[in-house]
Scaffold this motif. Structure first.
Motif, PDB file in Angstrom:
ATOM      1  N   SER A  75       0.739  -1.314  -0.129  1.00  0.00           N
ATOM      2  CA  SER A  75       0.024  -0.014  -0.093  1.00  0.00           C
ATOM      3  C   SER A  75       0.762   1.398   0.140  1.00  0.00           C
ATOM      4  N   HIS A  76       2.060   1.309   0.584  1.00  0.00           N
ATOM      5  CA  HIS A  76       2.867   2.483   0.637  1.00  0.00           C
ATOM      6  C   HIS A  76       3.804   2.547  -0.410  1.00  0.00           C
ATOM      7  N   GLU A  77       4.335   1.390  -0.977  1.00  0.00           N
ATOM      8  CA  GLU A  77       5.318   1.607  -2.083  1.00  0.00           C
ATOM      9  C   GLU A  77       4.836   1.136  -3.609  1.00  0.00           C
ATOM     10  N   GLU A  78       5.526   1.466  -4.574  1.00  0.00           N
ATOM     11  CA  GLU A  78       5.345   0.880  -5.750  1.00  0.00           C
ATOM     12  C   GLU A  78       5.550  -0.297  -5.831  1.00  0.00           C
ATOM     13  N   ILE A  79       4.854  -1.352  -6.412  1.00  0.00           N
ATOM     14  CA  ILE A  79       5.091  -2.639  -6.523  1.00  0.00           C
ATOM     15  C   ILE A  79       6.516  -3.080  -7.243  1.00  0.00           C
ATOM     16  N   SER A  80       6.673  -2.290  -8.173  1.00  0.00           N
ATOM     17  CA  SER A  80       7.915  -2.561  -9.273  1.00  0.00           C
ATOM     18  C   SER A  80       9.096  -2.303  -8.244  1.00  0.00           C
ATOM     19  N   ASP A  81       8.912  -1.332  -7.436  1.00  0.00           N
ATOM     20  CA  ASP A  81      10.201  -1.056  -6.778  1.00  0.00           C
ATOM     21  C   ASP A  81      10.371  -1.909  -5.674  1.00  0.00           C
ATOM     22  N   LEU A  82       9.400  -2.577  -5.024  1.00  0.00           N
ATOM     23  CA  LEU A  82       9.662  -3.612  -4.052  1.00  0.00           C
ATOM     24  C   LEU A  82      10.059  -4.899  -4.921  1.00  0.00           C
ATOM     25  N   LYS A  83       9.521  -5.200  -5.860  1.00  0.00           N
ATOM     26  CA  LYS A  83       9.900  -6.340  -6.779  1.00  0.00           C
ATOM     27  C   LYS A  83      11.432  -6.261  -7.188  1.00  0.00           C
ATOM     28  N   ASN A  84      11.553  -4.942  -7.936  1.00  0.00           N
ATOM     29  CA  ASN A  84      13.026  -4.908  -8.660  1.00  0.00           C
ATOM     30  C   ASN A  84      13.977  -5.066  -7.555  1.00  0.00           C
ATOM     31  N   SER A  85      13.836  -4.446  -6.252  1.00  0.00           N
ATOM     32  CA  SER A  85      14.946  -4.371  -5.566  1.00  0.00           C
ATOM     33  C   SER A  85      15.205  -5.648  -4.768  1.00  0.00           C
ATOM     34  N   THR A  89       9.233 -10.135  -3.200  1.00  0.00           N
ATOM     35  CA  THR A  89       9.584 -10.875  -4.451  1.00  0.00           C
ATOM     36  C   THR A  89       8.171 -11.621  -4.671  1.00  0.00           C
ATOM     37  N   GLU A  90       8.441 -12.418  -5.770  1.00  0.00           N
ATOM     38  CA  GLU A  90       7.289 -13.156  -6.096  1.00  0.00           C
ATOM     39  C   GLU A  90       6.999 -14.365  -5.234  1.00  0.00           C
ATOM     40  N   LYS A  91       8.259 -14.917  -4.782  1.00  0.00           N
ATOM     41  CA  LYS A  91       8.327 -16.098  -3.607  1.00  0.00           C
ATOM     42  C   LYS A  91       7.593 -15.439  -2.621  1.00  0.00           C
ATOM     43  N   ASP A  92       7.949 -14.158  -1.939  1.00  0.00           N
ATOM     44  CA  ASP A  92       7.095 -13.728  -0.746  1.00  0.00           C
ATOM     45  C   ASP A  92       5.813 -13.677  -0.989  1.00  0.00           C
ATOM     46  N   CYS A  93       5.199 -13.220  -2.323  1.00  0.00           N
ATOM     47  CA  CYS A  93       3.896 -13.352  -2.417  1.00  0.00           C
ATOM     48  C   CYS A  93       3.160 -14.657  -2.260  1.00  0.00           C
TER      49      CYS A  93
END
Length: 114
Positions: A75-85, A89-93
């Motif tokens: 909710s607080h960050e851009e999903i692409s920033d969270l994923k690319n950093s 990750t997708e595994k976290d999801c």
């Protein structure tokens, strides 16, 4: 996670406006939603009180945790920033979906205390 939050709010009739706070208010030993109380051993006897306490408190803390650790960052960050950093990750999801499956199962089994 939003669906889980909404289902908890409806099942508990909560008017708590903070999602994290609502989880702490509605789950736990002797709280509104009891996820383990209806279960007994195969012979009909009750489990040790600490067993019920551990499961009830676990539901509370896991529910609070998934709100804080999964829903809030997205909710607080851009999903692409969270994923690319690599922070989220997708595994976290997938791990969170597994946890949500467990939480939903317990919620489905929950009795509402008067």
């Amino acid at each position: 996670v939003k669906r889980y939050i909404n289902k908890v709010r409806v099942k508990s009739n909560s008017n708590n406006t903070t999602d994290h706070g609502m989880m702490g208010q509605e789950f736990g030993l002797n709280k509104v939603l009891q996820v383990a109380a209806k279960f007994s051993k195969p012979d009909g006897s009750k489990f040790h009180q600490d067993t019920y306490k551990c499961i009830e408190e676990g539901q509370k803390y896991l529910s609070m945790g998934i709100v804080s650790g999964a829903r809030n960052p997205v909710s607080h960050e851009e999903i692409s920033d969270l994923k690319n950093s690599g922070l989220f990750t997708e595994k976290d999801c997938l791990d969170m979906l597994s946890l949500l499956s467990h939480l939903f199962k317990r919620l489905d089994d929950a009795n509402q205390t008067p």
